[in-house]
Design an enzyme around this catalytic site. Sequence first.
Site, PDB file in Angstrom:
ATOM      1  N   ARG A 236     -12.801  -0.870   0.322  1.00  0.00           N
ATOM      2  CA  ARG A 236     -12.610  -1.567  -0.951  1.00  0.00           C
ATOM      3  C   ARG A 236     -13.411  -2.855  -0.998  1.00  0.00           C
ATOM      4  O   ARG A 236     -13.305  -3.686  -0.109  1.00  0.00           O
ATOM      5  CB  ARG A 236     -11.124  -1.881  -1.161  1.00  0.00           C
ATOM      6  CG  ARG A 236     -10.323  -0.594  -1.284  1.00  0.00           C
ATOM      7  CD  ARG A 236      -8.876  -0.848  -1.605  1.00  0.00           C
ATOM      8  NE  ARG A 236      -8.147   0.415  -1.544  1.00  0.00           N
ATOM      9  CZ  ARG A 236      -6.855   0.542  -1.750  1.00  0.00           C
ATOM     10  NH1 ARG A 236      -6.129  -0.513  -2.032  1.00  0.00           N
ATOM     11  NH2 ARG A 236      -6.275   1.718  -1.678  1.00  0.00           N
TER      12      ARG A 236
ATOM     13  N   ARG B  43      -5.813  -7.891   5.599  1.00  0.00           N
ATOM     14  CA  ARG B  43      -6.578  -7.454   4.444  1.00  0.00           C
ATOM     15  C   ARG B  43      -8.055  -7.431   4.797  1.00  0.00           C
ATOM     16  O   ARG B  43      -8.586  -8.411   5.309  1.00  0.00           O
ATOM     17  CB  ARG B  43      -6.344  -8.441   3.290  1.00  0.00           C
ATOM     18  CG  ARG B  43      -7.016  -8.075   1.994  1.00  0.00           C
ATOM     19  CD  ARG B  43      -6.757  -9.151   0.958  1.00  0.00           C
ATOM     20  NE  ARG B  43      -5.386  -9.104   0.463  1.00  0.00           N
ATOM     21  CZ  ARG B  43      -5.034  -8.410  -0.618  1.00  0.00           C
ATOM     22  NH1 ARG B  43      -5.916  -7.745  -1.311  1.00  0.00           N
ATOM     23  NH2 ARG B  43      -3.792  -8.404  -1.015  1.00  0.00           N
TER      24      ARG B  43
ATOM     25  N   GLU C  60       3.384  -5.336   2.301  1.00  0.00           N
ATOM     26  CA  GLU C  60       3.371  -4.061   1.584  1.00  0.00           C
ATOM     27  C   GLU C  60       2.679  -3.010   2.451  1.00  0.00           C
ATOM     28  O   GLU C  60       1.507  -3.132   2.791  1.00  0.00           O
ATOM     29  CB  GLU C  60       2.611  -4.211   0.256  1.00  0.00           C
ATOM     30  CG  GLU C  60       2.628  -2.933  -0.557  1.00  0.00           C
ATOM     31  CD  GLU C  60       1.655  -2.971  -1.732  1.00  0.00           C
ATOM     32  OE1 GLU C  60       1.361  -4.063  -2.235  1.00  0.00           O
ATOM     33  OE2 GLU C  60       1.187  -1.881  -2.117  1.00  0.00           O
TER      34      GLU C  60
ATOM     35  N   SER D  39       3.064   2.416  -1.194  1.00  0.00           N
ATOM     36  CA  SER D  39       3.228   2.376  -2.628  1.00  0.00           C
ATOM     37  C   SER D  39       3.334   3.829  -3.053  1.00  0.00           C
ATOM     38  O   SER D  39       2.436   4.617  -2.787  1.00  0.00           O
ATOM     39  CB  SER D  39       1.988   1.713  -3.220  1.00  0.00           C
ATOM     40  OG  SER D  39       2.183   1.408  -4.559  1.00  0.00           O
TER      41      SER D  39
ATOM     42  N   ARG E 165      -1.197  -3.054   8.435  1.00  0.00           N
ATOM     43  CA  ARG E 165       0.048  -3.801   8.235  1.00  0.00           C
ATOM     44  C   ARG E 165       1.192  -3.211   9.044  1.00  0.00           C
ATOM     45  O   ARG E 165       2.084  -3.937   9.484  1.00  0.00           O
ATOM     46  CB  ARG E 165       0.396  -3.845   6.752  1.00  0.00           C
ATOM     47  CG  ARG E 165      -0.640  -4.683   6.015  1.00  0.00           C
ATOM     48  CD  ARG E 165      -0.400  -4.712   4.552  1.00  0.00           C
ATOM     49  NE  ARG E 165      -1.550  -5.320   3.894  1.00  0.00           N
ATOM     50  CZ  ARG E 165      -1.688  -5.390   2.593  1.00  0.00           C
ATOM     51  NH1 ARG E 165      -0.741  -4.891   1.807  1.00  0.00           N
ATOM     52  NH2 ARG E 165      -2.747  -5.955   2.072  1.00  0.00           N
TER      53      ARG E 165
END
Length: 424
Positions: A261, A276, A348, A351, A390
């Site tokens: 990303r 991240r 997080e 999702s 994470r």
Amino acid sequence: MLDINLIRKEPDAVRAMLTARGGSANSLDAILTLDVQRREILTQSEVLRATRNTVSKEIGRMSDPAEREARKMEMRSVGDQITALEADLGGIETQLADLTAALPNMLDPRTPIGPDEDHNVILRVEKGSAPEVTFAPKMHDELGVALDMIDFERGVKLSGSRFYVLNGWGARLQRGLIAWMLDLRQEQGYAERYLPFMVKQQTLFAAGQLPKFRDNLYHDAEEDFWLVPTAEVPLTNLHGDEILDVADLPRLYCAYTPCFRREKMSAGKDVRGIKRGHQFDKVEMYAFTRPEDSDATLEKMRADAEETLRKLGLTYRIKQLCSGDLGFGSRITYDLEVWSPGCSEWLEVSSVSNVGDFQARRAGIRFRREKGAKVEFVHTLNGSGLGLPRTVIAVMENYQQADGSIVVPEVLRKYVGTDVISKK
RNA sequence: GGAAGGAUGGCUGAGUGGUUUAAAGCGACGGUCUUGAAAACCGUUGUCAGGCUACGCUUGACCGUGAGUUCGAAUCUCACUCCUUCCGCCA
């Protein structure tokens, strides 16, 4: 992609959705106008085509040359009219498709309305079985360097900021988590797939990543190769342009892929550690279901993701996203956040979303209830199970000992190859 | 990277400018016959988008994709994509 019939019949519902998501409803009137124009011109051009088809057949059977030439002349002008109408039609359809493709999905009635992430709802907190850290906990980057699990300097040397190298037990911990999670998914009924990490543009469009998220994607300058931002993209297209057998539904898949990303990351935020980056690993869950089964499948996928955290003994909470924070293609989303004492943050790691028929329309994924029945769009769902860096952070920070070593959670020991990670 | 060949419906496969409304076969589904099954026979069999007081009828598009020629294109022209085989290179 929303159904044009829905937009036509219930424009107010679409407008309400756009407002709830905090977006503009400006394009809606343009879409409705273009839709009317499109059908008018289409009807005109089809009538002309029907005429030409009939007359052309007559011309083929005519014997009188004069008559023949006269009819040819007539049809030539009809042909010109058709060409003109279809040029208009092409322009209208392009505009219509562009505007429609930019509309996000409708909301599930259970999705709470709210402007931003501060209005997300914590549904529940689950305490993990891991012993509580009773001393001043260290952050994972500090632990990782001390135990020679993470090499930040060499990551930066190779690829620049936000890249890192995992060493020894660090690499093994991540690889063990991936293998263990894939095996767990298998038990839960998901069929594993190893997928291309590069896909073509159309594949990203069908999954709803393009055109809207173009700026967040990496792609090859010469060829039509785009790095996947998530395994959801190739998994969606696995059955693109197919009509599935209803007996095979629901179809559940899992896949491990790296994710790439291009994110504009602010300097002060999330700078420490591996939380991240432009590249991270993930095990993904994905489902194709009949429309009436997607709600139940959403709950199953959430429960399956939860089982991962429970087996790891980690404390986590379930958050329901509000309309303003919901993803472009999602109708309803649960986020799973794991507690990590070192950074003292809820991270997080998953999702889980029900996309309804939004991706199925773009990708052309359909099914038939029985022989001769009309085709219908399937519903698709996606969920992380789980995001790797994470989860690695959470394991490291939750299982750290006062002496600086890390206990490997029971379920991971045979995958990682040790009970404790300590300084050699 | 070079050379050759190919792409037609669920599958096989015919069609080289106008009875093609895409043949034929296979498969699938429905029916007749049968105690039941098989065989035989009969019938049905795609997708997308319009229109219509509409569980049906009708119009258009779709023969890898996109342009073009023509009154008319699966068929002719151009470009592209993908597949197969061979050579080269390579993990």
